[in-house]
Write an enzyme that holds these catalytic residues in place. Structure first.
Site, PDB file in Angstrom:
ATOM      1  N   ILE A 139       7.669 -10.378 -10.119  1.00 12.11           N
ATOM      2  CA  ILE A 139       9.039  -9.864 -10.166  1.00 12.11           C
ATOM      3  C   ILE A 139       9.965 -10.807 -10.925  1.00 12.11           C
ATOM      4  O   ILE A 139      10.814 -10.378 -11.716  1.00 12.11           O
ATOM      5  CB  ILE A 139       9.551  -9.629  -8.731  1.00 12.11           C
ATOM      6  CG1 ILE A 139       8.810  -8.432  -8.104  1.00 12.11           C
ATOM      7  CG2 ILE A 139      11.054  -9.407  -8.699  1.00 12.11           C
ATOM      8  CD1 ILE A 139       9.033  -8.270  -6.620  1.00 12.11           C
ATOM      9  N   SER A 174      10.173  -5.314   0.778  1.00 15.87           N
ATOM     10  CA  SER A 174       9.610  -6.005   1.934  1.00 15.87           C
ATOM     11  C   SER A 174       8.968  -7.293   1.415  1.00 15.87           C
ATOM     12  O   SER A 174       7.760  -7.362   1.209  1.00 15.87           O
ATOM     13  CB  SER A 174       8.571  -5.123   2.637  1.00 15.87           C
ATOM     14  OG  SER A 174       8.031  -5.784   3.759  1.00 15.87           O
ATOM     15  N   ILE A 213       0.817  -1.215   0.000  1.00 20.75           N
ATOM     16  CA  ILE A 213       0.000   0.000   0.000  1.00 20.75           C
ATOM     17  C   ILE A 213       0.854   1.270   0.000  1.00 20.75           C
ATOM     18  O   ILE A 213       0.346   2.365   0.216  1.00 20.75           O
ATOM     19  CB  ILE A 213      -0.980   0.024   1.186  1.00 20.75           C
ATOM     20  CG1 ILE A 213      -0.246  -0.112   2.526  1.00 20.75           C
ATOM     21  CG2 ILE A 213      -2.016  -1.089   1.047  1.00 20.75           C
ATOM     22  CD1 ILE A 213      -1.152  -0.008   3.742  1.00 20.75           C
ATOM     23  N   CYS A 266       6.239 -12.240   4.014  1.00 24.41           N
ATOM     24  CA  CYS A 266       6.775 -12.688   5.303  1.00 24.41           C
ATOM     25  C   CYS A 266       6.292 -14.081   5.703  1.00 24.41           C
ATOM     26  O   CYS A 266       6.835 -14.684   6.625  1.00 24.41           O
ATOM     27  CB  CYS A 266       6.390 -11.691   6.396  1.00 24.41           C
ATOM     28  SG  CYS A 266       4.603 -11.567   6.676  1.00 24.41           S
TER      29      CYS A 266
END
Length: 367
Positions: A60, A79, A16, A82
């Site tokens: 990616i 980031s 975001i 996770c």
């Protein structure tokens, strides 16, 4: 005097826009060249606040190395997912399919003609113990980076929220803070703000509060598991993507009736009587979820400044999910400022030495 520099930035796993806001807040000049993410909801929020121009909703690992080379980016901010490393996930590390894109970036990094001069990576505590971290270190050392690894909690910056995260700061050429110690030290604790500064609604009678109040069935089933905090508290638990949908270990619950201190007491003769007593007591506390804007503010997003908001069509559940997957803007902005400022100072110093007839040796090593 340090020379100013206009940085070219690639934002991976942009979510975001946390990294975008962190870079803006760092005080450095720069341009986001591309922001990569495949989450449709997160991209809608990003576009709502930053526009669609630089968004790339692509895998990616499907983008050839040549494309990244052509960007000639100074900075990579990332980031990665996770879930492969979190204590509530499968801890499969690099074997998890969600780590594929990160491994791809680490694979191409030493092979690039124009690799970034600086890399900032954020992930959950636990990443530092994973094999993905080993791939990261191998790639950085193989590509000639020096780097620092840190475990940082927002409490160290005076923000009343626990969100311990792993950070790696790398540039071309273990410090785990004790949260309990921070709050038990009178001088350090005073530097942490109280939650009341971040609270959006304080009147339990406010009609807007109804969607955030804890339902009776949740109070009965999970009341004993709540991490209950008040406006005067200087800490809140880490908010995860399961907040509002799940209860255990997903984030703190706010007690609106801050003057009360209720305990269950001795267990009643039968379960029904005990449950009724417990429910009556819990109702008096005015327990509610933190609003999505309160969570966003605790994570450093510029809500009050009018620079961050959610598209109207984004559901409440989606808002909490994308926040849970995001970064703490304030923490990362400080890290970016440190990473880039120290590097530009070194560049200026070496330029001055070279002009003075010196030729300083440039060494790259891991920390």
């Amino acid at each position: 005097m340090t020379e100013s520099h206009h940085f070219r930035v690639l934002e991976f796993y942009s979510g975001i826009g946390g990294m975008h806001y962190a870079f803006d807040e760092s005080g450095h000049q720069g341009k986001i060249l591309r922001a990569f993410d495949i989450n449709t909801t997160a991209n809608e929020v990003y576009a709502h606040n930053h526009g669609k121009k630089h968004l790339a909703q692509r895998n990616i690992e499907a983008v050839p190395m040549e494309y990244y080379d052509e960007q000639q980016a100074d900075v990579w901010l990332m980031s990665p997912p996770c879930q492969p490393y979190t204590r509530t996930g499968n801890k499969a590390g690099s074997k998890d399919a969600r780590a594929k894109s990160f491994l791809y970036l680490m694979d191409i990094l030493p092979k690039m003609t124009h690799p970034p001069n600086y890399i900032l990576l954020e992930n959950v505590k636990g990443f530092e113990e994973s094999d993905s971290r080993d791939f990261l270190v191998e790639a950085l050392m193989g590509a000639g980076y020096e780097f620092q690894e840190l475990l940082i909690t927002p409490l160290q910056l005076g923000i009343p929220n626990s969100r311990m995260r792993y950070y790696c700061l790398a540039r071309k050429t273990d410090n785990k803070p004790d949260e309990d110690a921070i709050l038990s030290d009178p001088m350090l604790a005073l530097k942490v703000e109280k939650l009341d500064k971040y609270i959006e609604f304080k009147d339990v009678a406010d009609e807007r509060m109804q969607r955030y109040m804890i339902p009776d069935k949740t109070l009965i089933k999970y009341g004993a598991l709540f991490d209950i905090v008040k406006e005067s508290t200087r800490r809140s638990c880490c908010f995860t993507k399961g907040y509002y949908h799940y209860v255990e270990s997903t984030g703190s619950i706010l007690q609106m009736a801050h003057e009360k201190d209720v305990r269950y007491g001795t267990e009643a003769p039968n379960a029904d009587e005990y449950n009724a007593k417990a429910l009556a007591l819990l109702r008096t506390l005015g327990l509610r979820y933190f609003t999505e804007n309160e969570v966003a503010r605790l994570m450093g997003f510029p809500v009050l400044e009018g620079k961050f908001s959610f598209p109207e069509k984004t559901s409440l559940k989606q808002r909490y999910r994308v926040l849970g997957n995001s970064i703490n803007v304030k923490v990362v902005s400080h890290l970016i400022r440190y990473l880039l400022t120290s590097k530009t100072e070194n560049i200026s110093e070496k330029k001055a030495e070279k002009e003075a007839g010196k030729d300083p040796e440039v060494r790259s090593e891991s920390s």
